[in-house]
Design an enzyme around this catalytic site. Sequence first.
Site, mmCIF file in Angstrom:
data_model
loop_
_atom_site.group_PDB
_atom_site.id
_atom_site.type_symbol
_atom_site.label_atom_id
_atom_site.label_comp_id
_atom_site.label_asym_id
_atom_site.label_seq_id
_atom_site.Cartn_x
_atom_site.Cartn_y
_atom_site.Cartn_z
ATOM 1 N N ASP A 39 0.824 -1.239 -0.190
ATOM 2 C CA ASP A 39 0.080 0.065 0.039
ATOM 3 C C ASP A 39 0.921 1.327 0.014
ATOM 4 O O ASP A 39 1.955 1.314 0.622
ATOM 5 C CB ASP A 39 -0.939 -0.055 1.362
ATOM 6 C CG ASP A 39 -2.184 0.862 1.121
ATOM 7 O OD1 ASP A 39 -3.186 0.490 1.166
ATOM 8 O OD2 ASP A 39 -1.751 2.273 1.086
ATOM 9 N N GLU A 98 -7.706 4.755 -6.077
ATOM 10 C CA GLU A 98 -8.449 5.840 -5.848
ATOM 11 C C GLU A 98 -9.643 5.464 -5.963
ATOM 12 O O GLU A 98 -10.300 4.880 -6.985
ATOM 13 C CB GLU A 98 -7.924 6.918 -7.047
ATOM 14 C CG GLU A 98 -6.641 7.533 -6.795
ATOM 15 C CD GLU A 98 -6.514 8.096 -5.460
ATOM 16 O OE1 GLU A 98 -7.371 8.776 -4.889
ATOM 17 O OE2 GLU A 98 -5.309 8.334 -4.940
ATOM 18 N N THR A 143 -16.248 -2.434 -9.382
ATOM 19 C CA THR A 143 -17.406 -1.810 -8.728
ATOM 20 C C THR A 143 -18.278 -2.145 -9.659
ATOM 21 O O THR A 143 -18.257 -2.417 -10.908
ATOM 22 C CB THR A 143 -17.134 -0.391 -8.412
ATOM 23 O OG1 THR A 143 -18.207 0.325 -8.364
ATOM 24 C CG2 THR A 143 -16.469 0.150 -9.778
ATOM 25 N N ASP A 144 -19.554 -2.036 -9.101
ATOM 26 C CA ASP A 144 -20.680 -2.307 -10.008
ATOM 27 C C ASP A 144 -20.963 -0.717 -10.831
ATOM 28 O O ASP A 144 -21.785 -0.828 -11.702
ATOM 29 C CB ASP A 144 -22.139 -2.364 -9.272
ATOM 30 C CG ASP A 144 -22.439 -1.251 -8.296
ATOM 31 O OD1 ASP A 144 -21.648 -0.497 -8.092
ATOM 32 O OD2 ASP A 144 -23.442 -1.388 -7.741
ATOM 33 N N GLU A 145 -20.218 0.276 -10.418
ATOM 34 C CA GLU A 145 -20.396 1.652 -11.188
ATOM 35 C C GLU A 145 -20.087 1.605 -12.695
ATOM 36 O O GLU A 145 -20.146 2.325 -13.515
ATOM 37 C CB GLU A 145 -19.730 2.765 -10.487
ATOM 38 C CG GLU A 145 -20.064 2.553 -8.990
ATOM 39 C CD GLU A 145 -19.680 3.848 -7.996
ATOM 40 O OE1 GLU A 145 -19.405 5.038 -8.809
ATOM 41 O OE2 GLU A 145 -19.530 4.006 -6.923
ATOM 42 N N TYR A 168 -13.901 8.073 -11.922
ATOM 43 C CA TYR A 168 -13.834 6.892 -11.384
ATOM 44 C C TYR A 168 -14.216 5.609 -11.939
ATOM 45 O O TYR A 168 -13.481 4.577 -12.148
ATOM 46 C CB TYR A 168 -14.431 7.059 -10.019
ATOM 47 C CG TYR A 168 -14.661 5.713 -9.189
ATOM 48 C CD1 TYR A 168 -13.261 5.055 -8.776
ATOM 49 C CD2 TYR A 168 -15.671 4.984 -8.648
ATOM 50 C CE1 TYR A 168 -13.349 3.814 -7.895
ATOM 51 C CE2 TYR A 168 -15.762 3.833 -8.093
ATOM 52 C CZ TYR A 168 -14.866 3.319 -7.408
ATOM 53 O OH TYR A 168 -14.704 2.058 -7.066
ATOM 54 N N LYS A 172 -12.133 2.403 -13.275
ATOM 55 C CA LYS A 172 -12.146 1.086 -12.998
ATOM 56 C C LYS A 172 -12.570 0.017 -14.174
ATOM 57 O O LYS A 172 -12.313 -1.017 -14.400
ATOM 58 C CB LYS A 172 -13.225 0.984 -11.707
ATOM 59 C CG LYS A 172 -12.894 1.694 -10.525
ATOM 60 C CD LYS A 172 -11.650 0.827 -9.942
ATOM 61 C CE LYS A 172 -12.136 -0.562 -9.267
ATOM 62 N NZ LYS A 172 -10.940 -1.012 -8.449
ATOM 63 N N ARG A 232 -28.894 3.605 -4.024
ATOM 64 C CA ARG A 232 -27.565 2.606 -4.072
ATOM 65 C C ARG A 232 -27.955 1.285 -3.426
ATOM 66 O O ARG A 232 -28.701 1.188 -2.505
ATOM 67 C CB ARG A 232 -26.441 3.173 -3.160
ATOM 68 C CG ARG A 232 -25.945 4.445 -3.680
ATOM 69 C CD ARG A 232 -25.067 4.216 -5.050
ATOM 70 N NE ARG A 232 -24.522 5.437 -5.684
ATOM 71 C CZ ARG A 232 -25.266 6.170 -6.825
ATOM 72 N NH1 ARG A 232 -26.572 5.852 -7.063
ATOM 73 N NH2 ARG A 232 -24.475 7.292 -7.064
ATOM 74 N N GLY A 301 -23.148 14.365 -13.141
ATOM 75 C CA GLY A 301 -23.222 13.060 -13.613
ATOM 76 C C GLY A 301 -23.694 12.044 -12.850
ATOM 77 O O GLY A 301 -23.279 11.060 -13.083
#
Length: 362
Positions: A39, A98, A143-145, A168, A172, A232, A301
């Site tokens: 890290d 990030e 992520t599901d994003e 972001y 990803k 969410r 957004g």
Amino acid sequence: MSRTFKNLLVTGGAGFIGSNMIRYLFERSGFEGRVINLDALTYAGNLESLAEIEDRFGAGAGSGRRYFFEKADICDRAAVERVFAEYAIDAVCHLAAESHVDRSIHGPEAFIRTNVMGTFTLLDVARNAWRGRDDVLFHHVSTDEVFGSLGDTGYFTETTPYDPRSPYSASKASSDHLVMAYHHTYGLPVTLSNCSNNYGPYQFPEKLIPLMVLNMLEGKSLPVYGDGKNIRDWVYVEDHNAAVWSVMRNGRSGQTYNIGGENEWENIKLLSVLIEKVAEATGKPASDYEKLIHYVADRPGHDRRYAIDCSKIKTELGWKQDHDFASGLEKTVAWNLEHKDWIDHIRSGDYKQWVEKNYAKR
Ligand code: NAD
Ligand code: TYD
């Protein structure tokens, strides 16, 4: 047969999900090998989250040592190569990133660097170190994003086309594609998971739940973006980590697994439940906290709704959530009340300056 590993590299192990993952590995997974936590300790990384693990399994464990920390940047190829060689890494659980959408709006470059270039560097080092081996695994936590934004109905499945809409999620999505490209092109054994919003202990207080809890405790305003009706799906961090571990042990190489809480909440409704939980824990009337709610300008957004269909991991690997939302929130609120030092320390870093600069208007 389940996979077994000897030397597991966890990237981002000082962050929220990573530190909980390392605790899960030592305390509940049955894993018997070594964990190497790599890290860079950005604003979001805090080794205090792992102090007990360091005592029990790190330097404090003497010759029985099974936990090691390496301060390094995943973009630093030489450092990553050294760690792979020195510890004979045979599995990676890649969490370093990030991770906050608002920060990605204000400063996307760090997201491209760490999430895209960093993931590429790790993949490339793994490919070179593991050439031809099939007893190794690179697991990528995503992520599901990446799937974009849903309307009132429907769910993200593993075959939903990617449609990222923030810097972001775009970074990803890019890292997910690189992971799959390394599998298809070079035969790297990989698994990938896309998870919904996590909550629980040790979450950096810029994300919705810990931010709101701390603002309530400090009598500060509770900033709700837009109309507060964005949705969410929330999963307790330990349930997410148990799912990741089950994918690493038994998931099929080259496959993606969706992980979620099956627990959808409009932000404003979640906030009322959270207010009830904080009021119960502090003995104060909920109205003291309700009056702190302030609607503020919407996030640019802002994705409207995320919802996960996680039937694949449930039917194929037998995973399920163990925490309901009420008990998970109670644990999270109690943790925040009991860990003032941890919160003060993590907040006194870069975070404070950033908040002063970017949140001054609220
Ligand atoms: P976090 O921000 O709490 O922790 C990230 C960690 O990565 C920190 O310890 C930080 O120091 C480290 N890091 C950042 N840049 C690095 C670099 N260049 N080199 C080495 N280390 C670096 O994030 P989190 O919430 O724990 O998320 C972990 C992972 O899970 C991320 O990949 C994120 O995209 C994914 N994820 C998060 C959620 C969520 O709700 N938090 C949901 C789904 C997926
Ligand atoms: P966040 O915790 O930032 O996670 P993500 O954007 O990755 O889903 O935000 C969760 C939801 O809460 C999202 O719809 C944005 C909203 N939100 C607020 O309304 N106020 C806040 O102060 C924050 C941080 C988030």
